[in-house]
Design a protein around this motif. Structure first.
Motif, mmCIF file in Angstrom:
data_model
loop_
_atom_site.group_PDB
_atom_site.id
_atom_site.type_symbol
_atom_site.label_atom_id
_atom_site.label_comp_id
_atom_site.label_asym_id
_atom_site.label_seq_id
_atom_site.Cartn_x
_atom_site.Cartn_y
_atom_site.Cartn_z
ATOM 1 N N GLY A 1 54.945 50.095 38.764
ATOM 2 C CA GLY A 1 54.394 48.903 38.292
ATOM 3 C C GLY A 1 54.537 47.846 39.872
ATOM 4 N N ARG A 2 54.756 47.823 41.013
ATOM 5 C CA ARG A 2 53.697 47.425 41.617
ATOM 6 C C ARG A 2 52.354 47.103 42.458
ATOM 7 N NH1 ARG A 2 59.240 49.110 43.126
ATOM 8 N NH2 ARG A 2 58.275 50.135 44.618
ATOM 9 N N PRO A 3 51.626 46.703 42.869
ATOM 10 C CA PRO A 3 50.540 46.568 43.589
ATOM 11 C C PRO A 3 50.873 47.906 44.253
ATOM 12 C CG PRO A 3 51.116 44.871 43.859
ATOM 13 C CD PRO A 3 52.380 45.488 43.098
ATOM 14 N N ASN A 4 49.876 48.245 45.105
ATOM 15 C CA ASN A 4 50.571 48.738 46.255
ATOM 16 C C ASN A 4 49.804 48.121 47.917
ATOM 17 O OD1 ASN A 4 49.456 51.867 46.225
ATOM 18 N ND2 ASN A 4 47.322 51.759 44.686
ATOM 19 N N ALA A 5 50.738 48.898 48.353
ATOM 20 C CA ALA A 5 50.839 47.789 49.513
ATOM 21 C C ALA A 5 49.520 46.868 50.160
ATOM 22 C CB ALA A 5 51.857 48.017 49.866
ATOM 23 N N THR A 6 48.754 47.724 50.485
ATOM 24 C CA THR A 6 47.780 48.116 50.961
ATOM 25 C C THR A 6 46.855 47.366 49.959
ATOM 26 O OG1 THR A 6 47.685 50.478 52.160
ATOM 27 C CG2 THR A 6 45.482 49.160 52.322
ATOM 28 N N LEU A 7 46.466 47.755 49.072
ATOM 29 C CA LEU A 7 45.581 46.438 48.110
ATOM 30 C C LEU A 7 45.513 44.886 48.009
ATOM 31 C CD1 LEU A 7 43.605 45.996 45.615
ATOM 32 C CD2 LEU A 7 45.544 45.798 44.197
ATOM 33 N N VAL A 8 46.578 44.436 48.193
ATOM 34 C CA VAL A 8 47.622 43.159 48.783
ATOM 35 C C VAL A 8 47.103 43.059 49.900
ATOM 36 C CG1 VAL A 8 49.723 41.877 48.193
ATOM 37 C CG2 VAL A 8 49.617 43.519 46.692
ATOM 38 N N ALA A 9 47.141 43.824 50.703
ATOM 39 C CA ALA A 9 47.318 43.431 52.352
ATOM 40 C C ALA A 9 45.558 43.345 52.511
ATOM 41 C CB ALA A 9 48.051 44.179 53.839
ATOM 42 N N GLU A 10 45.040 44.086 52.162
ATOM 43 C CA GLU A 10 43.154 43.612 52.073
ATOM 44 C C GLU A 10 42.799 43.109 51.457
ATOM 45 O OE1 GLU A 10 41.502 45.531 54.473
ATOM 46 O OE2 GLU A 10 43.592 46.278 55.010
ATOM 47 N N ILE A 11 43.328 42.193 50.315
ATOM 48 C CA ILE A 11 42.395 41.593 49.066
ATOM 49 C C ILE A 11 43.030 40.773 49.263
ATOM 50 C CG2 ILE A 11 41.513 41.534 46.664
ATOM 51 C CD1 ILE A 11 40.724 43.918 48.498
ATOM 52 N N THR A 12 43.907 40.111 49.732
ATOM 53 C CA THR A 12 44.858 38.597 49.243
ATOM 54 C C THR A 12 43.568 37.708 50.544
ATOM 55 O OG1 THR A 12 46.954 39.456 49.541
ATOM 56 C CG2 THR A 12 46.745 36.867 50.216
ATOM 57 N N GLY A 13 43.611 36.666 50.267
ATOM 58 C CA GLY A 13 42.659 36.330 50.648
ATOM 59 C C GLY A 13 41.027 35.516 50.274
ATOM 60 N N LEU A 14 40.689 37.191 49.615
ATOM 61 C CA LEU A 14 39.317 37.155 48.868
ATOM 62 C C LEU A 14 39.374 36.399 47.905
ATOM 63 C CD1 LEU A 14 38.114 40.664 49.108
ATOM 64 C CD2 LEU A 14 37.541 39.090 50.712
ATOM 65 N N THR A 15 37.931 35.364 47.815
ATOM 66 C CA THR A 15 37.423 34.794 46.342
ATOM 67 C C THR A 15 37.295 35.446 45.241
ATOM 68 O OG1 THR A 15 36.809 33.235 47.848
ATOM 69 C CG2 THR A 15 36.248 33.070 45.512
ATOM 70 N N PRO A 16 38.485 35.185 44.239
ATOM 71 C CA PRO A 16 38.910 36.029 43.066
ATOM 72 C C PRO A 16 36.940 36.240 42.176
ATOM 73 C CG PRO A 16 40.292 34.680 43.004
ATOM 74 C CD PRO A 16 39.367 33.941 44.528
ATOM 75 N N GLY A 17 36.728 37.272 41.700
ATOM 76 C CA GLY A 17 35.399 37.323 41.539
ATOM 77 C C GLY A 17 35.770 38.540 39.948
ATOM 78 N N HIS A 18 34.567 39.432 39.688
ATOM 79 C CA HIS A 18 34.877 40.371 38.734
ATOM 80 C C HIS A 18 35.591 41.623 39.969
ATOM 81 C CE1 HIS A 18 32.984 43.082 35.206
ATOM 82 N NE2 HIS A 18 34.653 43.141 35.479
ATOM 83 N N ALA A 19 36.453 42.937 39.440
ATOM 84 C CA ALA A 19 36.812 43.409 40.141
ATOM 85 C C ALA A 19 36.870 44.326 38.825
ATOM 86 C CB ALA A 19 37.785 43.612 40.361
ATOM 87 N N LEU A 20 36.283 46.319 40.019
ATOM 88 C CA LEU A 20 36.604 46.768 39.119
ATOM 89 C C LEU A 20 37.624 47.946 39.676
ATOM 90 C CD1 LEU A 20 35.553 49.544 37.066
ATOM 91 C CD2 LEU A 20 34.583 50.083 38.859
ATOM 92 N N ASP A 21 38.881 48.638 39.334
ATOM 93 C CA ASP A 21 40.034 49.003 39.611
ATOM 94 C C ASP A 21 39.725 50.654 39.084
ATOM 95 O OD1 ASP A 21 42.466 50.333 39.783
ATOM 96 O OD2 ASP A 21 43.665 49.411 39.020
ATOM 97 N N LEU A 22 39.124 51.242 39.842
ATOM 98 C CA LEU A 22 39.236 52.528 39.686
ATOM 99 C C LEU A 22 39.992 53.486 39.682
ATOM 100 C CD1 LEU A 22 35.799 53.754 40.910
ATOM 101 C CD2 LEU A 22 36.142 53.774 38.720
ATOM 102 N N GLY A 23 40.868 54.498 38.396
ATOM 103 C CA GLY A 23 42.105 55.652 38.533
ATOM 104 C C GLY A 23 43.324 54.292 38.491
ATOM 105 N N CYS A 24 43.065 53.432 37.603
ATOM 106 C CA CYS A 24 44.341 52.555 37.316
ATOM 107 C C CYS A 24 45.501 52.981 37.244
ATOM 108 C CB CYS A 24 43.701 51.638 36.481
ATOM 109 S SG CYS A 24 43.677 51.919 34.828
ATOM 110 N N GLY A 25 45.955 54.041 36.343
ATOM 111 C CA GLY A 25 47.159 54.413 35.933
ATOM 112 C C GLY A 25 46.768 53.753 35.041
ATOM 113 N N GLU A 26 49.508 52.712 35.405
ATOM 114 C CA GLU A 26 49.550 51.807 34.172
ATOM 115 C C GLU A 26 49.197 50.864 34.715
ATOM 116 O OE1 GLU A 26 53.705 54.654 33.387
ATOM 117 O OE2 GLU A 26 52.974 54.235 35.494
#
Length: 220
Positions: A32-57
């Motif tokens: 249920g936690r986000p991937n730590a790599t995702l958090v590290a890489e995406i934090t700081g980007l300006t939010p927009g429209h995202a596509l999560d492929l293979g999102c699971g739960e």
């Protein structure tokens, strides 16, 4: 966005059945936690429209929505999507996440996105052409947008023969397989990294994963 009901017509029965059965067999498959790599890489980007492929739960999709992203979350399993949609509703995030059921070998979410993520998109059997799907992901990134691909770079140490027929490439192989048009993309990160993971028998092991982050140059 509204939460759409999963569409079984977009899924091939063998893989869909496999994943539905896997999710249905447990109350929760992932943490249920986000991937730590995702958090590290995406934090700081300006939010927009995202596509999560293979999102699971929905761990990554939910985290992105909490940061203000509008998210299209796609997976082959209707069971997983229903769990994610239920949690989104409980957190008041239902209007920020659209849940779509896709067998990505057959159909792909429409549109262009400021962020496309693929987190550990590996599946047993021969039904999922991962490299082709990731090239579809490249095409879905809007000018100025980011593609983030996270994956395993080898089998787990406790089960070295446990992934027969599954592609587990190194980072440079992932990057090459994207077939990025020359001059249109900037490579931000392309490397392997080690992380700790608990084996089924309780041992702490080191797993080799990889991350590829590329950015489409803005339109001139």
């Amino acid at each position: 966005m509204t939460t759409d009901a999963p569409n079984p017509a977009n899924s091939s029965s063998y893989d869909a059945d496999y994943w539905d059965e896997r999710y249905a067999g447990r109350d929760r498959v992932w943490s249920g936690r986000p991937n730590a790599t995702l958090v590290a890489e995406i934090t700081g980007l300006t939010p927009g429209h995202a596509l999560d492929l293979g999102c699971g739960e929905g761990g990554d999709a939910l985290w992105l929505a909490r940061q203000g992203w509008r998210v299209t979350a796609a997976d082959i399993s209707g069971v997983a999507l229903e769990r994610g949609a239920r949690q989104a509703a409980e957190e008041g995030l239902a209007d920020l996440i659209e849940w779509q059921r896709h067998d990505l070998a057959v159909s792909f979410p429409e549109g262009r996105y400021d962020l496309v993520t693929s987190g550990f998109l590996h599946s047993p059997g021969e039904g999922m052409p991962r490299e082709r799907i990731l090239r579809d992901a490249v095409a879905a990134v809007a000018p100025g947008g980011t593609l983030l691909v996270m994956g395993h770079a080898g089998p787990p140490p406790w089960d070295p023969d446990g992934y027969p027929g599954v592609s587990l490439p190194m980072a440079d192989e992932v990057l090459a397989g994207l077939s990025l048009p020359p001059g249109e993309w900037e490579v931000v990160r392309c490397e392997e990294y080690e992380r700790s993971q608990t084996a089924p028998d309780g041992r702490e092991c080191t797993r080799l994963d990889n991350v590829v982050r590329v950015r489409r140059r803005p339109a001139e």
